[in-house]
Design an enzyme around this catalytic site. Structure first.
Site, short mmCIF file in Angstrom:
data_model
loop_
_atom_site.label_atom_id
_atom_site.label_comp_id
_atom_site.label_asym_id
_atom_site.label_seq_id
_atom_site.Cartn_x
_atom_site.Cartn_y
_atom_site.Cartn_z
N ASP A 76 4.37 -32.79 -26.45
CA ASP A 76 2.95 -33.05 -26.67
C ASP A 76 2.07 -31.79 -26.70
O ASP A 76 2.40 -30.77 -26.09
CB ASP A 76 2.41 -33.94 -25.55
N ASP A 77 0.94 -31.96 -27.40
CA ASP A 77 -0.26 -31.10 -27.31
C ASP A 77 -0.29 -29.92 -28.26
O ASP A 77 -1.31 -29.27 -28.39
CB ASP A 77 -0.50 -30.59 -25.89
N HIS A 131 -7.76 -34.70 -27.82
CA HIS A 131 -7.05 -34.98 -26.57
C HIS A 131 -8.00 -35.46 -25.47
O HIS A 131 -7.98 -34.96 -24.34
CB HIS A 131 -6.28 -33.74 -26.10
N HIS A 223 5.76 -30.71 -22.89
CA HIS A 223 4.57 -30.14 -23.53
C HIS A 223 4.89 -28.77 -24.11
O HIS A 223 5.64 -28.00 -23.51
CB HIS A 223 3.43 -30.00 -22.52
#
Length: 255
Positions: A76-77, A131, A223
């Site tokens: 993620d991210d 986000h 992440h």
């Protein structure tokens, strides 16, 4: 990403996204009329013109397409220019495909990395524009803007490959956001194992968390942005061959 309190990352992304959101306000009702056809080997199910978009289930996916001994690596991210390439190298070394849940502004800023992810056979996931882990408290218009604008940003950055999943920041799904994402061919995506790598507890702790929690479900959350992800890179280097030795296979979340 799991919900975490007091993170500078969320503030940073929200600030970066402010200008993008303002520019995108008129495009918030975008429905991919001009979506291009992707050319990567893994793009067939996620690319094509708007007329080719097929709705998927609105329920939150956790299972693996590899069955009971399958593992889904989700990241993620990002993409992030420092950490994403390192994770791609580790994944390639062990022949593992992953699902990258990208923040729209990050994808827009690093289209070369988005294309590299796709070219390596990994899948894309919409992780919203900015986000915002409080999306479930916001209006439907705001949720729509966050999901559809991120879809547009990621698709454009990839060269025409659409996200196949939607993961709400912090798991902040709503019935509306799940339905909207599913109508765009993006299966809502959850997780079973939060590696806690965002807290940087040490490589050994990350590996231990994954091994302890994996029996509870196959989808593992890592992440590749939001800070120093060196522990995550090393944890992947250790956990991937270890899981293979234990008889696990790596796949993608069900659609």
């Amino acid at each position: 990403m799991a919900r975490h309190g007091g993170r500078g990352w969320n503030t940073k992304v929200l600030g970066t996204a402010l200008g993008v959101t303002m520019l995108a306000a008129g495009a918030s009702v975008w429905t991919a009329q001009a979506g291009a056809v992707g050319t990567s080997p893994d793009a067939a199910a996620s690319a094509g013109p708007a007329s080719a978009v097929k709705p998927v289930a609105v329920t939150i996916a956790h299972a693996s397409d590899k069955g009971a001994r399958g593992v889904n690596i989700t990241i993620d991210d990002g993409p992030d220019p420092e950490w994403t390439p390192q994770m791609l190298d580790v994944l390639r070394e062990y022949g593992v495909k992953a699902t990258f849940c990208m923040v729209g502004t990050q994808a827009q800023a690093h289209p070369d990395l988005v294309k590299r992810v796709v070219a390596a056979g990994h899948r894309l996931c919409d992780h919203s524009v900015s986000h915002d882990t409080t999306m479930d408290k916001k209006s439907e218009a705001y949720q729509s803007q966050q999901i559809l604008d991120a879809e547009r940003m990621i698709t454009q950055a990839s060269g025409g490959v659409r996200p196949m999943y939607y993961r709400a920041p912090g798991g902040a799904f709503t019935p509306y956001s799940r339905k909207l994402a599913a109508s765009r061919g993006m299966r809502p995506l959850g997780w079973n194992v939060d590696s806690k790598d965002f807290e940087r507890p040490g490589t050994a702790a990350i590996v231990a968390t994954v091994e302890e929690e994996l029996p509870g479900g196959p989808t593992v959350l890592f992440h590749d942005a939001g800070g120093d992800r060196s522990q995550t890179v090393e944890a992947l280097r250790q956990i991937l061959p270890r899981l293979k030795e234990q008889g696990y296979t790596f796949g993608f979340p069900v659609r």
